[in-house]
Design a protein around this motif. Structure first.
Motif, mmCIF file in Angstrom:
data_model
loop_
_atom_site.group_PDB
_atom_site.id
_atom_site.type_symbol
_atom_site.label_atom_id
_atom_site.label_comp_id
_atom_site.label_asym_id
_atom_site.label_seq_id
_atom_site.Cartn_x
_atom_site.Cartn_y
_atom_site.Cartn_z
ATOM 1 N N ALA A 68 0.803 -1.234 0.000
ATOM 2 C CA ALA A 68 0.000 0.000 0.000
ATOM 3 C C ALA A 68 0.837 1.287 0.000
ATOM 4 N N PRO A 69 1.949 1.387 0.740
ATOM 5 C CA PRO A 69 2.727 2.636 0.697
ATOM 6 C C PRO A 69 3.268 2.983 -0.694
ATOM 7 N N LEU A 70 3.381 1.993 -1.559
ATOM 8 C CA LEU A 70 3.875 2.265 -2.903
ATOM 9 C C LEU A 70 2.866 3.057 -3.735
ATOM 10 N N LEU A 71 1.607 3.027 -3.340
ATOM 11 C CA LEU A 71 0.610 3.826 -4.040
ATOM 12 C C LEU A 71 0.895 5.316 -3.848
ATOM 13 N N LEU A 72 1.405 5.680 -2.672
ATOM 14 C CA LEU A 72 1.833 7.067 -2.442
ATOM 15 C C LEU A 72 3.025 7.422 -3.324
ATOM 16 N N LEU A 73 3.927 6.473 -3.482
ATOM 17 C CA LEU A 73 5.100 6.709 -4.330
ATOM 18 C C LEU A 73 4.694 6.899 -5.788
ATOM 19 N N ILE A 74 3.692 6.160 -6.238
ATOM 20 C CA ILE A 74 3.202 6.329 -7.605
ATOM 21 C C ILE A 74 2.577 7.713 -7.770
ATOM 22 N N ALA A 75 1.831 8.150 -6.761
ATOM 23 C CA ALA A 75 1.243 9.498 -6.826
ATOM 24 C C ALA A 75 2.337 10.558 -6.862
ATOM 25 N N ALA A 76 3.396 10.380 -6.071
ATOM 26 C CA ALA A 76 4.505 11.337 -6.084
ATOM 27 C C ALA A 76 5.218 11.314 -7.429
ATOM 28 N N LEU A 77 5.373 10.147 -8.017
ATOM 29 C CA LEU A 77 6.005 10.040 -9.333
ATOM 30 C C LEU A 77 5.192 10.772 -10.392
ATOM 31 N N SER A 78 3.877 10.716 -10.277
ATOM 32 C CA SER A 78 3.037 11.411 -11.257
ATOM 33 C C SER A 78 3.136 12.930 -11.118
ATOM 34 N N GLN A 79 3.562 13.419 -9.970
ATOM 35 C CA GLN A 79 3.694 14.859 -9.746
ATOM 36 C C GLN A 79 5.125 15.359 -9.956
ATOM 37 N N ARG A 80 6.012 14.503 -10.369
ATOM 38 C CA ARG A 80 7.412 14.867 -10.579
ATOM 39 C C ARG A 80 7.579 15.545 -11.936
ATOM 40 N N LYS A 81 7.005 16.725 -12.033
ATOM 41 C CA LYS A 81 7.076 17.543 -13.244
ATOM 42 C C LYS A 81 6.982 18.995 -12.817
ATOM 43 N N ALA A 82 7.264 19.879 -13.722
ATOM 44 C CA ALA A 82 7.314 21.305 -13.382
ATOM 45 C C ALA A 82 5.962 21.837 -12.918
ATOM 46 N N LYS A 83 4.877 21.334 -13.454
ATOM 47 C CA LYS A 83 3.544 21.805 -13.070
ATOM 48 C C LYS A 83 2.911 20.952 -11.984
ATOM 49 N N GLY A 84 3.652 20.025 -11.405
ATOM 50 C CA GLY A 84 3.123 19.154 -10.371
ATOM 51 C C GLY A 84 3.063 19.843 -9.012
ATOM 52 N N TYR A 85 2.345 19.237 -8.090
ATOM 53 C CA TYR A 85 2.209 19.756 -6.735
ATOM 54 C C TYR A 85 3.498 19.474 -5.966
ATOM 55 N N ALA A 86 4.107 20.530 -5.440
ATOM 56 C CA ALA A 86 5.427 20.407 -4.806
ATOM 57 C C ALA A 86 5.383 19.672 -3.472
ATOM 58 N N GLY A 87 4.221 19.520 -2.868
ATOM 59 C CA GLY A 87 4.131 18.830 -1.584
ATOM 60 C C GLY A 87 4.496 17.359 -1.654
ATOM 61 N N TRP A 88 4.410 16.782 -2.844
ATOM 62 C CA TRP A 88 4.751 15.367 -3.010
ATOM 63 C C TRP A 88 6.252 15.126 -2.948
ATOM 64 N N ARG A 89 7.061 16.163 -3.004
ATOM 65 C CA ARG A 89 8.515 15.964 -2.989
ATOM 66 C C ARG A 89 8.989 15.345 -1.679
ATOM 67 N N HIS A 90 8.240 15.571 -0.587
ATOM 68 C CA HIS A 90 8.628 14.992 0.701
ATOM 69 C C HIS A 90 8.487 13.465 0.674
ATOM 70 N N ILE A 91 7.450 12.989 0.031
ATOM 71 C CA ILE A 91 7.289 11.536 -0.114
ATOM 72 C C ILE A 91 8.307 11.000 -1.107
ATOM 73 N N TRP A 92 8.540 11.742 -2.196
ATOM 74 C CA TRP A 92 9.493 11.294 -3.213
ATOM 75 C C TRP A 92 10.902 11.182 -2.647
ATOM 76 N N ARG A 93 11.275 12.092 -1.765
ATOM 77 C CA ARG A 93 12.621 12.092 -1.202
ATOM 78 C C ARG A 93 12.898 10.799 -0.421
ATOM 79 N N PHE A 94 11.870 10.267 0.232
ATOM 80 C CA PHE A 94 12.032 9.034 1.010
ATOM 81 C C PHE A 94 11.588 7.802 0.224
ATOM 82 N N GLY A 95 11.407 7.950 -1.080
ATOM 83 C CA GLY A 95 10.897 6.864 -1.907
ATOM 84 C C GLY A 95 11.813 5.662 -1.986
ATOM 85 N N ARG A 96 13.113 5.892 -2.041
ATOM 86 C CA ARG A 96 14.050 4.771 -2.124
ATOM 87 C C ARG A 96 13.990 3.925 -0.861
ATOM 88 N N GLY A 97 13.983 4.578 0.281
ATOM 89 C CA GLY A 97 13.860 3.842 1.544
ATOM 90 C C GLY A 97 12.516 3.152 1.672
#
Length: 162
Positions: A68-97
């Motif tokens: 289930a936590p990987l669903l958050l990572l997929i949402a953060a990956l979808s926002q990894r663009k210039a027009k994406g919501y910057a709040g997802w970067r906190h989840i993306w930063r810990f994505g590898r762990g």
């Protein structure tokens, strides 16, 4: 004179491209959800296919909870663009762990739930732990993946008007 790389290393936002292996590992880790969607699309007579991969219902529920936590990572990956919501970067930063934790727990659960005579009864079930182990090693050792998870695109200034 140096030759340019065979494929571009950076995407349109100037960030490292997410490796294709990342998507393959994500598919491997999300296999309970993929099986669930496949079972829901099958006719009623063939819905026992889920029991082929998860003989007990608790195994399936536990596998879904672990992934289930990987669903958050997929949402953060979808926002990894210039027009994406910057709040997802906190989840993306810990994505590898997060991926490493999910892969390790999934590997342990997969090994624990293997039947005693797995090589005689269902040798194809040994493929999943082997791929999970390789995925864990890749998550630990990949320098490219470290760089990918450390980056986030700058927000697009044209969309934010005062």
């Amino acid at each position: 004179m140096t030759q340019p790389p065979l494929w571009p290393v950076l995407d349109d936002n100037g960030l490292h491209k997410v490796p294709l292996r990342f998507y393959w590992l994500l598919l491997l880790l999300l296999r309970p959800y993929i099986c669930w969607v496949l079972v829901l699309t099958l006719p009623q007579a063939q819905r026992d296919m889920l029991a082929l991969f998860y003989p007990r219902q608790t195994d399936f529920i536990l596998a879904c909870a672990v992934a289930a936590p990987l669903l958050l990572l997929i949402a953060a990956l979808s926002q990894r663009k210039a027009k994406g919501y910057a709040g997802w970067r906190h989840i993306w930063r810990f994505g590898r762990g997060l991926m490493l934790t999910v892969a390790t727990v999934d590997l342990l659960l997969t090994i624990l739930h293997l039947p005693a005579q797995v090589m005689l009864d269902a040798p194809w079930r040994i493929l999943s732990p082997v791929l999970l182990f390789i995925g864990c090693l890749w998550l630990v050792r990949s320098r490219t993946l470290r760089a990918v998870f450390a980056e986030w695109p700058e927000p697009d200034k044209t969309t934010h008007k005062p």
